[in-house]
Design a protein around this motif. Structure first.
Motif, short mmCIF file in Angstrom:
data_model
loop_
_atom_site.label_atom_id
_atom_site.label_comp_id
_atom_site.label_asym_id
_atom_site.label_seq_id
_atom_site.Cartn_x
_atom_site.Cartn_y
_atom_site.Cartn_z
N ALA A 70 8.63 -0.83 -10.01
CA ALA A 70 8.36 0.61 -9.92
C ALA A 70 7.00 0.86 -9.28
CB ALA A 70 8.42 1.25 -11.30
N PHE A 71 6.07 -0.09 -9.44
CA PHE A 71 4.73 0.05 -8.86
C PHE A 71 4.80 0.14 -7.33
CE2 PHE A 71 3.29 -1.57 -12.97
CZ PHE A 71 2.16 -0.80 -13.18
N GLU A 72 5.86 -0.39 -6.73
CA GLU A 72 5.99 -0.40 -5.28
C GLU A 72 6.69 0.85 -4.74
OE1 GLU A 72 8.10 -4.03 -4.51
OE2 GLU A 72 6.27 -5.20 -4.48
N SER A 73 7.18 1.69 -5.65
CA SER A 73 7.92 2.88 -5.22
C SER A 73 6.99 3.89 -4.55
CB SER A 73 8.61 3.52 -6.42
OG SER A 73 9.14 4.78 -6.07
N GLU A 74 7.52 4.59 -3.56
CA GLU A 74 6.74 5.62 -2.86
C GLU A 74 6.49 6.83 -3.74
OE1 GLU A 74 8.86 7.79 0.30
OE2 GLU A 74 10.63 6.62 -0.28
N VAL A 75 7.19 6.92 -4.89
CA VAL A 75 6.98 8.06 -5.79
C VAL A 75 6.36 7.62 -7.12
CG1 VAL A 75 8.75 9.54 -4.80
CG2 VAL A 75 9.39 7.89 -6.57
N PHE A 76 5.81 6.40 -7.18
CA PHE A 76 5.14 5.98 -8.42
C PHE A 76 3.94 6.89 -8.70
CE2 PHE A 76 2.08 3.42 -10.86
CZ PHE A 76 2.87 3.10 -11.95
N TYR A 77 3.25 7.30 -7.63
CA TYR A 77 2.19 8.30 -7.76
C TYR A 77 2.78 9.64 -7.35
CZ TYR A 77 -1.15 4.58 -8.51
OH TYR A 77 -1.83 3.50 -9.04
N ILE A 78 2.73 10.59 -8.25
CA ILE A 78 3.35 11.88 -7.97
C ILE A 78 2.43 12.74 -7.11
CG2 ILE A 78 4.65 11.76 -10.12
CD1 ILE A 78 2.84 13.98 -11.19
N LYS A 79 3.02 13.75 -6.50
CA LYS A 79 2.29 14.70 -5.67
C LYS A 79 2.20 16.04 -6.41
CE LYS A 79 2.10 12.09 -1.86
NZ LYS A 79 0.83 11.63 -1.26
N PRO A 80 1.22 16.86 -6.07
CA PRO A 80 1.16 18.19 -6.67
C PRO A 80 2.46 18.96 -6.48
CG PRO A 80 -0.88 17.72 -5.50
CD PRO A 80 0.07 16.61 -5.17
N ASN A 81 2.86 19.66 -7.53
CA ASN A 81 4.07 20.51 -7.54
C ASN A 81 5.37 19.72 -7.61
OD1 ASN A 81 2.49 22.96 -7.20
ND2 ASN A 81 2.20 22.28 -5.08
N ASP A 82 5.31 18.41 -7.88
CA ASP A 82 6.53 17.63 -8.09
C ASP A 82 7.26 18.12 -9.34
OD1 ASP A 82 6.25 16.05 -5.87
OD2 ASP A 82 5.75 14.21 -6.95
N ILE A 83 8.59 17.99 -9.32
CA ILE A 83 9.41 18.24 -10.51
C ILE A 83 9.99 16.91 -10.94
CG2 ILE A 83 11.45 19.41 -11.44
CD1 ILE A 83 11.00 21.59 -9.34
N ILE A 84 9.72 16.51 -12.18
CA ILE A 84 10.24 15.25 -12.73
C ILE A 84 11.39 15.59 -13.67
CG2 ILE A 84 9.69 13.17 -14.04
CD1 ILE A 84 6.73 13.64 -13.27
N ASN A 85 12.56 15.05 -13.39
CA ASN A 85 13.75 15.35 -14.18
C ASN A 85 14.22 14.09 -14.90
OD1 ASN A 85 16.04 16.58 -15.25
ND2 ASN A 85 17.26 16.24 -13.42
N ILE A 86 14.18 14.11 -16.24
CA ILE A 86 14.63 12.98 -17.04
C ILE A 86 16.06 13.27 -17.48
CG2 ILE A 86 14.12 11.46 -18.97
CD1 ILE A 86 11.84 11.68 -16.96
N ARG A 102 0.86 -1.18 0.00
CA ARG A 102 0.00 0.00 0.00
C ARG A 102 0.90 1.23 0.00
NH1 ARG A 102 -5.22 -0.71 1.14
NH2 ARG A 102 -5.44 1.41 1.94
N ILE A 103 0.84 1.96 -1.11
CA ILE A 103 1.76 3.09 -1.26
C ILE A 103 1.01 4.39 -1.40
CG2 ILE A 103 3.62 1.74 -2.32
CD1 ILE A 103 2.57 2.53 -5.03
N ASN A 104 1.71 5.45 -1.07
CA ASN A 104 1.16 6.80 -1.22
C ASN A 104 -0.19 6.97 -0.54
OD1 ASN A 104 2.96 8.44 -3.23
ND2 ASN A 104 2.88 6.36 -4.03
N ASN A 105 -0.35 6.37 0.62
CA ASN A 105 -1.61 6.49 1.34
C ASN A 105 -1.63 7.70 2.28
OD1 ASN A 105 -2.94 4.30 0.21
ND2 ASN A 105 -1.99 2.86 1.62
N ILE A 106 -0.51 8.37 2.38
CA ILE A 106 -0.47 9.56 3.24
C ILE A 106 -1.12 10.72 2.49
CG2 ILE A 106 1.03 11.18 4.43
CD1 ILE A 106 3.12 8.97 4.64
#
Length: 256
Positions: free
Chosen positions: A202-218, A38-42
């Motif tokens: 990757a589905f288990e990562s705590e950042v698989f679901y992004i939060k508002p105002n996140d910056i994604i850098n490729i 269960r991820i990103n439940n906070i």
């Protein structure tokens, strides 16, 4: 001389190509449902410059009309900016009649309850009041090796990093899918995460679901720094051109 040069060029050819395992998403065996964490439940805690959509309804509409923000008639995808409530630098929103309400660091649920309590100071009847509080979409910024960089807003409650990348034109051929960076600001400070999008885990990562105002850098692969081709044909073309240049230089040097 020629043998050593050909050997060097052959080695460069194999190292300059991008393997398919580096560009294919979510590789590996499927994860059993019972094993998925269960991820990103906070719940997300509101920050400065977030925009809230707040709706107040009642069976007796005249009771709640004075607490509603009047529509300004905006059109297009930016409606929420004009009709919503922007959180100012002090963490407050300003509502008609209710005045300033501090929401910084609160969840949507907590803000809803806070507004309901404020309404009870003005509405003494037993009329049922319905309050809805939602973020006006999920805003994120994506930069680096991506088809369409820049700030984006998706109008849904939950957004995976795969959705965010797909909405931005996908990662380019020289983008590093194994080391995607997420920079996240919160009321406690700035955090930096990494996620490998080539693995099913990757589905288990705590950042698989992004939060508002996140910056994604490729970030780019080394092949871009080297300036070699991204495919076997591209790399071969580069190497042949290099070999031709070296051979020509060598011949000219001998004839001097």
């Amino acid at each position: 001389m020629k043998k050593h040069l050909l050997l060097l060029l052959s080695i460069s050819f194999f190292f300059s190509c991008i393997p398919s395992k580096d560009i294919i998403y979510l590789q590996g065996e499927p994860i059993a449902r019972k094993e998925i964490k269960r991820i990103n439940n906070i719940p997300y805690k509101l920050q400065v410059d977030d925009i809230l959509n707040i709706d107040i309804k009642s069976n007796e509409e005249s009771l709640v009309s004075v607490f509603k923000k009047q529509s300004v008639g905006a059109t297009g995808g930016g409606d929420g900016y004009f009709s919503g409530y922007s959180i100012d630098s002090y963490g407050n929103i300003r509502m008609p009649t209710l005045g300033e309400i501090n929401v910084l660091g609160y969840t949507e649920l907590e803000v809803r309850k806070k507004i309901e309590n404020e309404l009870k100071k003005y509405i003494k009847t037993q009329e049922e009041i319905f309050v809805s509080v939602k973020l006006s979409g999920i805003k994120y910024t994506i930069i680096g090796e991506i088809g369409s960089p820049g700030p984006k807003t998706i109008f849904q409650n939950k957004l995976s990093i795969i959705d965010a990348i797909s909405n931005s034109g996908d990662i380019t051929a020289v983008g590093n899918r194994k080391k995607v960076e997420i920079i996240r600001n919160s009321i406690t400070g700035t955090e930096k995460f990494e996620i490998d999008l080539t693995k099913i885990s990757a589905f288990e990562s705590e950042v698989f679901y992004i939060k508002p105002n996140d910056i994604i850098n490729i970030i780019p692969l080394k092949q871009k720094t080297w300036g070699t081709g991204t495919t076997g044909l591209g790399a071969l073309t580069t190497i042949v051109s290099l070999f031709t240049l070296i051979s020509t230089t060598f011949i000219l040097a001998r004839n001097l």
